[in-house]
Scaffold this motif. Structure first.
Motif, PDB file in Angstrom:
ATOM      1  N   LEU A  80       0.836  -1.210   0.000  1.00 32.75           N
ATOM      2  CA  LEU A  80       0.000   0.000   0.000  1.00 32.75           C
ATOM      3  C   LEU A  80       0.868   1.255   0.000  1.00 32.75           C
ATOM      4  O   LEU A  80       0.561   2.236  -0.692  1.00 32.75           O
ATOM      5  N   LEU A  83       2.170   1.833  -3.429  1.00 29.99           N
ATOM      6  CA  LEU A  83       1.133   2.395  -4.302  1.00 29.99           C
ATOM      7  C   LEU A  83       0.921   3.884  -4.022  1.00 29.99           C
ATOM      8  O   LEU A  83       0.746   4.683  -4.944  1.00 29.99           O
ATOM      9  N   ALA A  84       0.954   4.235  -2.719  1.00 32.76           N
ATOM     10  CA  ALA A  84       0.782   5.648  -2.348  1.00 32.76           C
ATOM     11  C   ALA A  84       1.953   6.481  -2.887  1.00 32.76           C
ATOM     12  O   ALA A  84       1.744   7.577  -3.414  1.00 32.76           O
ATOM     13  N   TYR A  86       3.701   5.756  -5.452  1.00 28.69           N
ATOM     14  CA  TYR A  86       3.507   5.801  -6.912  1.00 28.69           C
ATOM     15  C   TYR A  86       2.599   6.978  -7.291  1.00 28.69           C
ATOM     16  O   TYR A  86       2.916   7.763  -8.185  1.00 28.69           O
ATOM     17  N   ALA A  87       1.447   7.068  -6.575  1.00 27.80           N
ATOM     18  CA  ALA A  87       0.494   8.150  -6.870  1.00 27.80           C
ATOM     19  C   ALA A  87       1.137   9.516  -6.619  1.00 27.80           C
ATOM     20  O   ALA A  87       0.924  10.461  -7.376  1.00 27.80           O
TER      21      ALA A  87
ATOM     22  N   LEU B 217      -3.197  -7.161  -3.372  1.00 36.44           N
ATOM     23  CA  LEU B 217      -2.966  -7.151  -1.915  1.00 36.44           C
ATOM     24  C   LEU B 217      -3.171  -8.556  -1.322  1.00 36.44           C
ATOM     25  O   LEU B 217      -2.462  -8.959  -0.406  1.00 36.44           O
ATOM     26  N   MET B 220      -0.073 -10.421  -1.934  1.00 38.91           N
ATOM     27  CA  MET B 220       0.972  -9.972  -1.006  1.00 38.91           C
ATOM     28  C   MET B 220       0.728 -10.540   0.384  1.00 38.91           C
ATOM     29  O   MET B 220       1.659 -10.891   1.090  1.00 38.91           O
ATOM     30  N   VAL B 404      -1.139  -4.544 -12.161  1.00 39.15           N
ATOM     31  CA  VAL B 404      -1.111  -3.278 -11.417  1.00 39.15           C
ATOM     32  C   VAL B 404      -0.957  -2.096 -12.378  1.00 39.15           C
ATOM     33  O   VAL B 404      -1.539  -1.023 -12.158  1.00 39.15           O
ATOM     34  N   VAL B 408      -3.761   0.991 -12.343  1.00 36.75           N
ATOM     35  CA  VAL B 408      -3.493   2.411 -12.077  1.00 36.75           C
ATOM     36  C   VAL B 408      -3.720   3.252 -13.332  1.00 36.75           C
ATOM     37  O   VAL B 408      -4.241   4.372 -13.237  1.00 36.75           O
ATOM     38  N   LEU B 418      -5.495  12.294 -11.243  1.00 36.47           N
ATOM     39  CA  LEU B 418      -4.642  11.500 -10.356  1.00 36.47           C
ATOM     40  C   LEU B 418      -5.374  11.128  -9.058  1.00 36.47           C
ATOM     41  O   LEU B 418      -5.069  10.116  -8.427  1.00 36.47           O
ATOM     42  N   VAL B 421      -6.607   7.689  -8.914  1.00 35.51           N
ATOM     43  CA  VAL B 421      -5.622   6.639  -8.593  1.00 35.51           C
ATOM     44  C   VAL B 421      -5.629   6.442  -7.065  1.00 35.51           C
ATOM     45  O   VAL B 421      -5.610   5.308  -6.564  1.00 35.51           O
ATOM     46  N   GLY B 422      -5.713   7.572  -6.354  1.00 36.00           N
ATOM     47  CA  GLY B 422      -5.809   7.510  -4.889  1.00 36.00           C
ATOM     48  C   GLY B 422      -7.060   6.781  -4.453  1.00 36.00           C
ATOM     49  O   GLY B 422      -7.031   5.943  -3.544  1.00 36.00           O
ATOM     50  N   ILE B 425      -6.570   3.102  -4.799  1.00 35.76           N
ATOM     51  CA  ILE B 425      -5.734   2.519  -3.742  1.00 35.76           C
ATOM     52  C   ILE B 425      -6.554   2.375  -2.446  1.00 35.76           C
ATOM     53  O   ILE B 425      -6.517   1.327  -1.798  1.00 35.76           O
TER      54      ILE B 425
END
Lengths: 148, 512
Positions: A80, A83-84, A86-87, B217, B220, B404, B408, B418, B421-422, B425
């Motif tokens: 996570l 990913l954060a 990345y953003a 996830l 993972m 992935v 995104v 953008l 994208v948040g 996530i």
């Protein structure tokens, strides 16, 4: 009061969060104007009420299951965080470089170590997706210094 | 009949056929890319079609519209990431089948069910368009409210043993639907001062997060301690390599799925004709209706009915959503609104004038939907055959790195923002926590879609009817209310039935 086991504490976490969330929604809804706050108030009260029911059910569950047993929560948190980042970096270093790194990061996180394959796949796939979205479908992907 | 022949004549031009084939192929491809859908693609294509002949331009757009929902089911089955919103339920049973090493069988079922749903709607469009369009216009705010209630009642059916958890997920979905500008008063709710939240949280980034990011996830989560899970996929494929293949379902399977195809296509047609009802509601209702009809099947574990129902329903919505547009000039959804734009660009007028003044184009469009579906089936099967065979041989860890990228990019591409994208996530985390705590995702998604519809139409109904009495005095409303009540009470009736049966069996055992 009897001491609660770790498993029970974890299972009670979810309904407790829903109760807190429902109460917050209820308070926020009541503070809004009549029409505006009607649905949030109803939903907040419902969430808190259902949360209490779930809490009671989980509390009296004779064998609470630890849902996080055998889980690699640390890996999930790192994923996570990746990913954060990345953003956060996308508009700073551009889509292509950022996405290649993200792809490699995910492969690495999952335990893939054959870099001779991983690097070309990450670069190649990112470029294919880039071509599909940016060039064919005209999506305005952030490019920064690779803009053309 | 002569008008149909006029429409058929348009297909004598090979460029029209080429445009239709190109559209179908493009639709399958963009549908398979998460974040991109028919609306985005058609928006991009309309300016490009400006210089084309109307029949060529419309054939291209019809091809895209007809096949994009089908394309959306490909990543849903293979990676548990719905390519389009309409494939969100296909992901559950489709991916479960894929995990059992039946990816190609699941994909074949998707394509066949899509074809059946699509062709049924095209036939409805051909024969009943004007009659049905007038009927759909009888829907006002109270009917839409009751329709949303009917959609919500399917949550009760989906709940199963976790009723409280389902309702908690539903509440979270309703809260998400509240975020942004209120559709009734224009006031802001739960935006936390962010301008990005004024329009609310869009469904596509939500879904990419809930399915795509969440699946990564989950992988993972399994690293190290349950390493077996990460490599589970390739093992099962090897085991079923000989049996699993892209092919049309056999006679036995067709016989088994026929009731599901028929009922889901009917639901899809109905939802498509009603302007604004939408594809999401159709797939949930079709899935729930099938679940109720087959209570013995374990939906979500990879049953063919779980794929056939949403796929037939979503493709049935496509052509039937053109009914109000073509008969009355009223677009039934976002895509048909774009078709209205495309017709206007080419100097054509939607509604009765389309049939009166340009019957060749009107019937060319209707026949276009039929031909697009006929072309789509072999093309989609070939598409899956080549794609699936290659993709399934890739190491899942390597594949996750590619997935992935799609997730995104797709969430960013949805609105070039953008912030989305948040959102993806965050919803990936929500999906992961839902999975961990055993909360179902379907009620969350359904209420996110229906939340605004319920609120807006409830308030409009209250203003219009000055009381809840309006819901029982209008015939369509009352009918929908009764159906909703039956849907809600059905699980309770089934429990009572089971108990009575158990008592009867126990009594018989005692007697013997």
């Amino acid at each position: 009061m009897k001491r609660m086991s770790k498993d029970r504490c974890i299972s009670l976490l979810m309904p407790a969060l829903f109760i807190a969330f429902g109460l917050w929604m209820l308070i926020e809804g009541l503070q809004m104007k009549t029409m505006l706050g009607k649905l949030p108030s109803i939903v907040g009260a419902l969430t808190a009420g259902l949360g209490v029911i779930q809490f009671i059910m989980d509390y009296f569950d004779p064998s609470p299951a630890n849902r996080f047993a055998n889980s690699n929560v640390l890996q999930v948190c790192i994923g996570l965080a990746g990913l954060a980042i990345y953003a956060f970096l996308m508009k700073r270093i551009g889509y292509i470089i950022d996405t290649i790194f993200l792809s490699l990061f995910v492969m690495f996180q999952l335990g893939y170590r054959n870099w001779k394959v991983a690097v070309p796949v990450a670069i190649g796939f990112t470029l294919i997706v880039f071509c599909a979205f940016k060039l064919l479908l005209r999506v305005n992907l952030p490019m920064v210094f690779l803009n053309f | 009949m002569s008008d149909i022949l006029l429409g058929l004549q348009q297909f004598a031009d090979p460029i029209v056929i080429v445009a239709l084939i190109g559209g179908v192929l493009l639709g399958l491809t963009v549908g398979a890319l998460p974040g991109l859908n028919d609306v985005i693609t058609i928006s991009v294509l309309i300016p490009l079609t400006f210089g084309m002949k109307p029949a060529v331009a419309l054939a291209l757009l019809i091809g895209v519209y007809s096949s994009s929902a089908t394309g959306g089911s490909i990543p849903a089955v293979m990676f548990e990431i719905p390519g389009t919103a309409s494939a969100m339920l296909t992901a559950a049973d489709g991916h479960s089948m894929s995990k059992q090493g039946k990816t190609k069988e699941a994909l074949s079922l998707c394509m066949t069910s899509s074809f059946i749903g699509g062709i049924s709607a095209a036939l409805v469009l051909l024969f009943f368009a004007p009659t049905l369009a007038h009927w759909a216009l009888k829907f006002g705010a109270p009917e839409y409210f009751m329709l949303a209630v009917l959609g919500m009642s399917s949550i009760v059916g989906m709940a199963g043993k976790n009723a409280v958890k389902s309702f908690l997920a539903m509440c979270l979905g309703l809260w998400i639907a509240c975020i942004g500008m209120s559709p009734t008063t224009g006031g802001l709710r739960f935006t936390f001062g962010s301008i990005n939240l004024i329009d609310g949280i869009p469904l596509v980034p939500q879904m990419i997060g809930l399915f795509g990011i969440c699946s990564i996830l989950k992988l993972m989560d399994a690293v190290g301690k349950k390493a077996k899970d990460v490599s589970q996929l390739d093992t099962s494929i090897v085991e079923n390599e000989g049996k699993d293949r892209i092919a049309l379902p056999n006679r036995k399977m067709c016989k088994r799925l026929l009731p599901t195809w028929l009922s889901s296509s009917a639901i899809g047609n109905l939802m498509g004709i009603i302007p604004g009802a939408g594809m999401s509601m159709a797939i949930f209702m079709a899935y729930d209706a099938t679940k109720k009809r087959c209570p013995k099947l374990d939906f979500g574990s990879g049953v063919p009915e779980g794929i056939a129902a949403p796929e037939a329903a979503n493709n049935a919505v496509i052509a039937s959503s053109m009914v109000p547009l073509m008969a009355l000039g009223i677009p039934g959804n976002g895509t048909s609104a774009l078709f209205l734009g495309a017709l206007t660009i080419h100097g054509l007028r939607a509604g009765s004038q389309l049939f009166d003044k340009t019957p060749d184009i009107a019937y060319m469009m209707i026949l276009g939907f039929i031909f697009a579906n006929i072309l789509m089936l072999p093309m989609a099967l070939l598409f899956c055959k080549h794609l699936a065979t290659k993709v399934l041989k890739v190491n899942p860890k390597l594949l996750a790195g590619c997935i992935v990228v799609l997730c995104v990019t797709g969430s960013f591409a949805y609105a070039n923002n953008l912030f989305h994208v948040g959102v993806t996530i965050v919803f990936g985390l929500i999906g992961y926590l839902f999975w961990k705590f055993g909360l179902p995702q379907a009620p969350l998604i359904l209420t996110t879609v229906l939340g605004n519809m319920i609120e807006t139409n409830y308030i409009s109904s209250m203003v219009y009817g000055q009381g809840v009495g309006i819901f029982v005095t209008r015939p369509i409303c009352l009918a929908l209310l009764i159906v909703s009540a039956i849907f809600m009470l059905m699980p309770i009736i089934q429990i009572i039935k089971k108990r009575l049966l158990a008592k009867k069996v126990a009594g018989e055992v005692q007697d013997s």
